[in-house]
Design a protein around this motif. Structure first.
Motif, PDB file in Angstrom:
ATOM      1  N   MET A  75     -27.122  94.807   7.721  1.00  0.00           N
ATOM      2  CA  MET A  75     -28.542  94.843   8.539  1.00  0.00           C
ATOM      3  C   MET A  75     -28.609  93.966   9.665  1.00  0.00           C
ATOM      4  SD  MET A  75     -30.770  96.213   9.192  1.00  0.00           S
ATOM      5  CE  MET A  75     -32.349  96.194  10.048  1.00  0.00           C
ATOM      6  N   LEU A  76     -28.689  92.442   8.781  1.00  0.00           N
ATOM      7  CA  LEU A  76     -28.322  90.799   9.158  1.00  0.00           C
ATOM      8  C   LEU A  76     -27.613  91.187  10.070  1.00  0.00           C
ATOM      9  CD1 LEU A  76     -30.396  88.291   7.866  1.00  0.00           C
ATOM     10  CD2 LEU A  76     -28.091  87.706   7.318  1.00  0.00           C
ATOM     11  N   LYS A  77     -26.474  91.286   9.804  1.00  0.00           N
ATOM     12  CA  LYS A  77     -24.749  91.331  10.590  1.00  0.00           C
ATOM     13  C   LYS A  77     -25.289  92.247  12.302  1.00  0.00           C
ATOM     14  CE  LYS A  77     -20.582  91.180   8.653  1.00  0.00           C
ATOM     15  NZ  LYS A  77     -19.469  91.874   8.494  1.00  0.00           N
ATOM     16  N   SER A  78     -25.784  92.961  12.296  1.00  0.00           N
ATOM     17  CA  SER A  78     -26.219  93.993  13.255  1.00  0.00           C
ATOM     18  C   SER A  78     -27.518  93.274  13.987  1.00  0.00           C
ATOM     19  CB  SER A  78     -26.947  95.471  13.221  1.00  0.00           C
ATOM     20  OG  SER A  78     -28.249  95.412  12.644  1.00  0.00           O
TER      21      SER A  78
ATOM     22  N   ARG B 249     -27.666  90.437  14.741  1.00  0.00           N
ATOM     23  CA  ARG B 249     -26.926  88.645  14.698  1.00  0.00           C
ATOM     24  C   ARG B 249     -26.351  89.689  16.243  1.00  0.00           C
ATOM     25  NH1 ARG B 249     -23.890  86.079  10.747  1.00  0.00           N
ATOM     26  NH2 ARG B 249     -25.809  85.424   9.881  1.00  0.00           N
ATOM     27  N   ARG B 250     -25.489  89.960  15.844  1.00  0.00           N
ATOM     28  CA  ARG B 250     -24.658  90.396  17.543  1.00  0.00           C
ATOM     29  C   ARG B 250     -25.775  91.236  18.244  1.00  0.00           C
ATOM     30  NH1 ARG B 250     -22.045  96.445  15.595  1.00  0.00           N
ATOM     31  NH2 ARG B 250     -20.929  95.088  13.500  1.00  0.00           N
ATOM     32  N   TRP B 251     -26.895  92.488  17.948  1.00  0.00           N
ATOM     33  CA  TRP B 251     -28.095  92.446  19.531  1.00  0.00           C
ATOM     34  C   TRP B 251     -28.045  91.157  19.862  1.00  0.00           C
ATOM     35  CZ3 TRP B 251     -29.063  96.797  21.751  1.00  0.00           C
ATOM     36  CH2 TRP B 251     -28.459  97.450  21.219  1.00  0.00           C
ATOM     37  N   LYS B 252     -28.799  90.195  18.848  1.00  0.00           N
ATOM     38  CA  LYS B 252     -29.094  88.915  19.673  1.00  0.00           C
ATOM     39  C   LYS B 252     -28.103  88.456  20.641  1.00  0.00           C
ATOM     40  CE  LYS B 252     -29.221  85.028  17.119  1.00  0.00           C
ATOM     41  NZ  LYS B 252     -29.590  84.363  15.578  1.00  0.00           N
ATOM     42  N   TYR B 253     -26.851  87.958  20.673  1.00  0.00           N
ATOM     43  CA  TYR B 253     -25.854  87.491  21.452  1.00  0.00           C
ATOM     44  C   TYR B 253     -25.621  88.110  22.834  1.00  0.00           C
ATOM     45  CZ  TYR B 253     -24.031  83.840  18.111  1.00  0.00           C
ATOM     46  OH  TYR B 253     -24.622  83.078  17.092  1.00  0.00           O
ATOM     47  N   LEU B 254     -25.631  90.116  22.407  1.00  0.00           N
ATOM     48  CA  LEU B 254     -25.951  91.066  23.350  1.00  0.00           C
ATOM     49  C   LEU B 254     -26.897  90.644  24.828  1.00  0.00           C
ATOM     50  CD1 LEU B 254     -24.692  93.261  24.700  1.00  0.00           C
ATOM     51  CD2 LEU B 254     -26.071  95.231  23.711  1.00  0.00           C
TER      52      LEU B 254
END
Lengths: 168, 256
Positions: free
Chosen positions: A1-4, A6-11
């Motif tokens: 959950m947390l990881k996804s 973070r990934r969205w944030k960078y995207l």
């Protein structure tokens, strides 16, 4: 959950930067509103060439902007009743030039001279920097005018990159 | 240094010989330079603080007394040093010697620290303390090939690099090598006595390069070791001991 997340944030950040990058030339150099919506596309489709009006491009440093009297030369007979032409002819009759606003320009602090004739002599088409004008009414800034654009092309084609070649 | 030019093309190395015996001190060079290079007139207020801008000036010196009194007029512009003291002190590399030996000033890089002006032993660099304007009828004679320097920019003689560039572009368009007699700065062009000679040091078999190499040219302030590319020619009278040995020599009555 947390990881996804973070990934969205960078995207999102990447998208934002990409958007800013593409919009930047338009933000810093907005295309100015012109006094008259001159249809480049129509004139080019009618068979005119760029240098028929910007007639000094091949011989001189500046390409030249035609006087409104040159508009009146053709439009004394051709399409005299369309609203745009009547507006242009009104300028001609009053004997004042159409106050065009410059689109491709440099700040004075650049101390720069761009010789059109050298670039045409080297075989470049007008559309290299000005884009395809066959689908355009008034000119817009098709290529961001910064030193990176100039230098990249100068290196690519082996042109001089000394400062004083352009800044004098 | 950035130089993407083909290494096979031979670039000229521009230099100037100033003939002190021919110069009459008429200041035509200074006026022509001012007109060609859009040099601002700073006005009397600035002049009181030594703030005039003059890329080419005439320095006048007096020598001797009585009938040996002599006036010497020496045109002084940027000496285009090979080892220029102004260049290493610039923090932004706004001045450097280009591939043709001209010490150029890049106006758009200059941030106005004025270190170069302080380090120039010839006082050939001038700072724009203000934005200068040209009074009403005079702006029509501005040269469109030279940019107007704004406030906070150092400027100096450029050997009329806009003329060199124009000649090189013309040669490039006609796809031929540049002829060295094709370009000369405004000062050399305007000199009625032809005291200013402009040319290429490296031109093989040329008159200018032969003069540069073979005649004893003097440099301004040789002790600072700048190796200028503006040099001065002067007719030197031989010493009396030599003259005495040569009967009826034309130089004998000059020195006697």
């Amino acid at each position: 959950m947390l990881k996804s997340i973070r990934r969205w944030k960078y995207l999102l950040l990447g998208l934002l930067l990409a958007g800013l990058g593409t919009a930047w030339p338009r933000l810093t150099h907005p295309t100015p509103a012109q006094p008259l919506a001159f249809p480049h596309a129509l004139h080019l489709r009618a068979g005119l060439h760029c240098t028929d009006c910007h007639r000094y491009a091949a011989e001189s440093a500046s390409a030249g902007l035609p006087s409104v009297r040159e508009c009146a030369l053709c439009h004394a007979r051709l399409r005299t009743q369309t609203p745009l032409v009547r507006k242009a002819l009104a300028y001609a009759q009053r004997g004042i030039e159409i106050p065009w606003r410059r689109v491709y320009r440099y700040p004075a602090s650049a101390h720069l001279r761009f010789p059109h004739n050298m670039h045409i002599a080297a075989g470049f088409a007008c559309s290299t920097c000005h884009g395809d004008m066959r689908g355009v009414t008034t000119a817009r800034l098709w290529k961001p005018l910064n030193m990176g654009v100039c230098i990249t092309c100068h290196r690519q084609y082996g042109a001089k990159t000394e400062c004083q070649n352009c800044h004098d | 240094m950035l130089n993407h030019d083909s290494p096979t093309t031979v670039r000229p190395r521009w230099a100037m010989i100033i003939d002190l015996n021919a110069c009459t001190g008429c200041s035509a060079c200074a006026v022509a330079c001012r007109a060609e290079n859009n040099i601002a007139i700073t006005g009397p207020g600035e002049a009181a603080y030594n703030g005039t801008i003059q890329w080419m000036r005439i320095e006048r010196t007096w020598k001797g007394r009585g009938r040996h009194f002599q006036v010497e007029n020496r045109p002084v512009n940027c000496q285009q040093c090979d080892d220029a003291p102004c260049e290493p002190v610039c923090p932004v590399q706004a001045t450097y010697t280009n591939a043709e030996g001209v010490c150029v000033q890049v106006y758009n890089r200059c941030v106005g620290t004025r270190y170069c002006g302080l380090n120039c032993p010839y006082q050939a660099r001038f700072f724009n303390w203000f934005d200068y304007t040209w009074p009403a009828p005079m702006e029509v004679q501005l040269n469109p090939d030279v940019s107007l320097r704004t406030r906070g920019i150092m400027e100096k003689c450029s050997f009329c690099i806009q003329r060199i560039n124009a000649a090189e572009r013309q040669a490039e368009r006609e796809k031929r090598p540049l002829r060295v007699d094709e370009t000369q700065p405004a000062c050399a062009q305007s000199c009625p006595a032809q005291a200013l000679l402009f040319g290429d040091i490296d031109q093989p078999g040329g008159r200018f390069s032969a003069n540069w190499r073979d005649t004893g040219l003097e440099t301004l302030l040789p002790e600072v070791g700048t190796q200028p590319k503006v040099r001065y020619a002067r007719r030197v009278a031989p010493p009396r001991s030599v003259l005495a040995a040569v009967p009826n020599s034309p130089g004998a009555e000059v020195e006697a």
